[in-house]
Design a protein around this motif. Structure first.
Motif, PDB file in Angstrom:
ATOM      1  N   ALA A  46       0.798  -1.154  -0.209  1.00  0.00           N
ATOM      2  CA  ALA A  46      -0.069   0.108  -0.078  1.00  0.00           C
ATOM      3  C   ALA A  46       0.859   1.342   0.082  1.00  0.00           C
ATOM      4  N   LEU A  47       1.920   1.211   0.831  1.00  0.00           N
ATOM      5  CA  LEU A  47       2.797   2.405   0.924  1.00  0.00           C
ATOM      6  C   LEU A  47       3.526   2.710  -0.312  1.00  0.00           C
ATOM      7  N   ALA A  48       3.768   1.495  -1.113  1.00  0.00           N
ATOM      8  CA  ALA A  48       4.819   1.617  -2.462  1.00  0.00           C
ATOM      9  C   ALA A  48       3.965   2.358  -3.355  1.00  0.00           C
ATOM     10  N   VAL A  49       2.241   2.256  -3.553  1.00  0.00           N
ATOM     11  CA  VAL A  49       1.688   2.943  -4.396  1.00  0.00           C
ATOM     12  C   VAL A  49       0.937   4.261  -3.914  1.00  0.00           C
ATOM     13  N   GLY A  50       1.622   4.768  -2.619  1.00  0.00           N
ATOM     14  CA  GLY A  50       0.957   5.983  -2.406  1.00  0.00           C
ATOM     15  C   GLY A  50      -0.262   5.882  -1.377  1.00  0.00           C
ATOM     16  N   GLY A  51      -0.475   4.633  -1.078  1.00  0.00           N
ATOM     17  CA  GLY A  51      -1.739   4.618   0.026  1.00  0.00           C
ATOM     18  C   GLY A  51      -1.263   4.485   1.492  1.00  0.00           C
ATOM     19  N   THR A  52      -2.286   4.026   2.409  1.00  0.00           N
ATOM     20  CA  THR A  52      -1.869   4.150   3.707  1.00  0.00           C
ATOM     21  C   THR A  52      -1.915   2.568   4.358  1.00  0.00           C
ATOM     22  N   ILE A  53      -1.222   2.432   5.476  1.00  0.00           N
ATOM     23  CA  ILE A  53      -1.171   1.187   5.956  1.00  0.00           C
ATOM     24  C   ILE A  53      -2.385   0.677   6.846  1.00  0.00           C
ATOM     25  N   THR A  54      -3.322   1.487   6.832  1.00  0.00           N
ATOM     26  CA  THR A  54      -4.905   1.218   7.496  1.00  0.00           C
ATOM     27  C   THR A  54      -5.672   2.404   7.390  1.00  0.00           C
ATOM     28  N   GLY A  55      -6.969   1.905   7.428  1.00  0.00           N
ATOM     29  CA  GLY A  55      -7.740   2.760   7.657  1.00  0.00           C
ATOM     30  C   GLY A  55      -8.677   2.695   8.810  1.00  0.00           C
ATOM     31  N   GLU A  56      -8.456   1.426   9.567  1.00  0.00           N
ATOM     32  CA  GLU A  56      -9.408   1.299  10.749  1.00  0.00           C
ATOM     33  C   GLU A  56      -8.453   0.133  11.836  1.00  0.00           C
ATOM     34  N   HIS A  57      -7.789  -0.696  11.201  1.00  0.00           N
ATOM     35  CA  HIS A  57      -7.506  -2.003  12.097  1.00  0.00           C
ATOM     36  C   HIS A  57      -5.729  -1.782  12.340  1.00  0.00           C
ATOM     37  N   GLY A  58      -5.579  -1.802  13.628  1.00  0.00           N
ATOM     38  CA  GLY A  58      -4.093  -2.200  13.878  1.00  0.00           C
ATOM     39  C   GLY A  58      -3.494  -0.698  14.127  1.00  0.00           C
ATOM     40  N   VAL A  59      -4.390   0.331  14.258  1.00  0.00           N
ATOM     41  CA  VAL A  59      -3.822   1.814  14.536  1.00  0.00           C
ATOM     42  C   VAL A  59      -3.318   1.704  16.064  1.00  0.00           C
ATOM     43  N   GLY A  60      -2.111   2.152  16.239  1.00  0.00           N
ATOM     44  CA  GLY A  60      -1.625   2.338  17.714  1.00  0.00           C
ATOM     45  C   GLY A  60      -0.871   1.386  18.277  1.00  0.00           C
ATOM     46  N   ILE A  61      -0.981   0.096  17.972  1.00  0.00           N
ATOM     47  CA  ILE A  61      -0.360  -1.129  18.453  1.00  0.00           C
ATOM     48  C   ILE A  61       0.164  -2.055  17.472  1.00  0.00           C
ATOM     49  N   GLY A  62      -0.812  -2.748  16.694  1.00  0.00           N
ATOM     50  CA  GLY A  62      -0.505  -3.691  15.689  1.00  0.00           C
ATOM     51  C   GLY A  62       0.415  -3.174  14.578  1.00  0.00           C
ATOM     52  N   LYS A  63       0.178  -1.968  14.069  1.00  0.00           N
ATOM     53  CA  LYS A  63       0.994  -1.307  13.008  1.00  0.00           C
ATOM     54  C   LYS A  63       2.105  -0.252  13.637  1.00  0.00           C
ATOM     55  N   ARG A  64       2.100  -0.128  14.852  1.00  0.00           N
ATOM     56  CA  ARG A  64       3.123   0.805  15.454  1.00  0.00           C
ATOM     57  C   ARG A  64       4.620   0.652  14.750  1.00  0.00           C
ATOM     58  N   PRO A  65       5.148  -0.435  14.357  1.00  0.00           N
ATOM     59  CA  PRO A  65       6.516  -0.485  13.846  1.00  0.00           C
ATOM     60  C   PRO A  65       6.443   0.064  12.254  1.00  0.00           C
ATOM     61  N   LEU A  66       5.262   0.057  11.812  1.00  0.00           N
ATOM     62  CA  LEU A  66       5.041   0.510  10.279  1.00  0.00           C
ATOM     63  C   LEU A  66       4.915   1.995  10.288  1.00  0.00           C
ATOM     64  N   MET A  67       4.824   2.718  11.467  1.00  0.00           N
ATOM     65  CA  MET A  67       4.370   4.017  11.458  1.00  0.00           C
ATOM     66  C   MET A  67       5.601   4.957  10.901  1.00  0.00           C
ATOM     67  N   PRO A  68       6.913   4.735  11.170  1.00  0.00           N
ATOM     68  CA  PRO A  68       8.283   5.618  10.522  1.00  0.00           C
ATOM     69  C   PRO A  68       7.776   5.358   8.997  1.00  0.00           C
ATOM     70  N   ALA A  69       7.601   4.239   8.317  1.00  0.00           N
ATOM     71  CA  ALA A  69       7.605   4.205   6.849  1.00  0.00           C
ATOM     72  C   ALA A  69       6.151   4.770   6.484  1.00  0.00           C
ATOM     73  N   GLN A  70       5.174   5.036   7.215  1.00  0.00           N
ATOM     74  CA  GLN A  70       3.920   5.743   6.604  1.00  0.00           C
ATOM     75  C   GLN A  70       4.322   7.119   7.031  1.00  0.00           C
ATOM     76  N   HIS A  71       4.782   7.629   7.953  1.00  0.00           N
ATOM     77  CA  HIS A  71       4.744   9.036   8.235  1.00  0.00           C
ATOM     78  C   HIS A  71       6.226   9.682   7.995  1.00  0.00           C
TER      79      HIS A  71
END
Length: 201
Positions: free
Chosen positions: A146-171
């Motif tokens: 998703a990030l590779a095509v200009g998307g986002t790692i989540t709209g709802e699920h895993g925000v905060g904990i589950g996808k925390r390691p991906l936040m630097p790549a997202q932001h």
């Protein structure tokens, strides 16, 4: 077929699609999607134009979680989602479905695809660490694509904990600004500790 358990699984993703806009644009989008789905072997396409039929479809959407769990009795679910630009949606859904299949898992896909958001509910048996790890690998690969095509790692699920390691790549560098703001407003670290942004100091 689930290699780990020897259980026969259903093939292919299952999508629930939502379109937003004027009645004319929604009608056009729905008809176009139905034709595209049929072209690629999709079946069971229904769409609603009245409050009553919309309510029936929404009821199915709200029951999707339990319905998916029924596909594999005793299983629990790793639920994840991503959002991608609409032009990348078919490839993203196909890649996620292939990832799930390649890992030997069952993971129905449901989407608010009118805005590029789709969800995978990856079914794993409680206590099966190999299946859980495989499901998490699928979730990470979905996010990375998703990030590779200009998307986002989540709209709802895993925000905060589950996808925390991906936040630097997202932001990117903005994650450090977020962490600094969090530190300034919460110097004791008592507000949602360990969630969303990295610790500072």
């Amino acid at each position: 077929f689930n290699r780990a358990s020897g259980t026969q699984m259903h093939e292919g993703p299952h999508l629930m699609v939502e379109f937003n806009g004027s009645p004319a644009s929604v009608k056009g989008d729905a008809e176009g999607f139905g034709a595209l789905a049929a072209e690629f072997g999709g079946t069971g396409f229904d769409w609603a134009t009245t409050p009553e039929t919309r309510a029936a479809l929404w009821k199915m959407r709200h029951n999707a979680y339990r319905s998916c769990l029924a596909l594999r009795p005793g299983a629990t679910a790793v639920v994840t989602d991503v959002c991608v630009p609409m032009s990348h949606l078919p490839a993203a859904v196909a890649a996620a479905a292939e990832d799930i299949r390649a890992e030997g898992l069952l993971g129905p896909i449901v989407g608010h695809v009118g805005d590029g958001n789709f969800h995978a509910q990856i079914l794993v048996m409680p206590g099966d660490e190999a299946e859980l790890a495989a499901a998490k690998r699928v979730a990470v690969r979905m996010a990375e694509r998703a990030l590779a095509v200009g998307g986002t790692i989540t709209g709802e699920h895993g925000v905060g904990i589950g996808k925390r390691p991906l936040m630097p790549a997202q932001h990117g560098a903005a994650i450090e600004v977020m962490a600094a703001i969090k530190q300034a407003l919460d110097p004791e670290g008592v507000l949602n500790p360990g969630k969303l942004v990295p610790e500072v100091g």
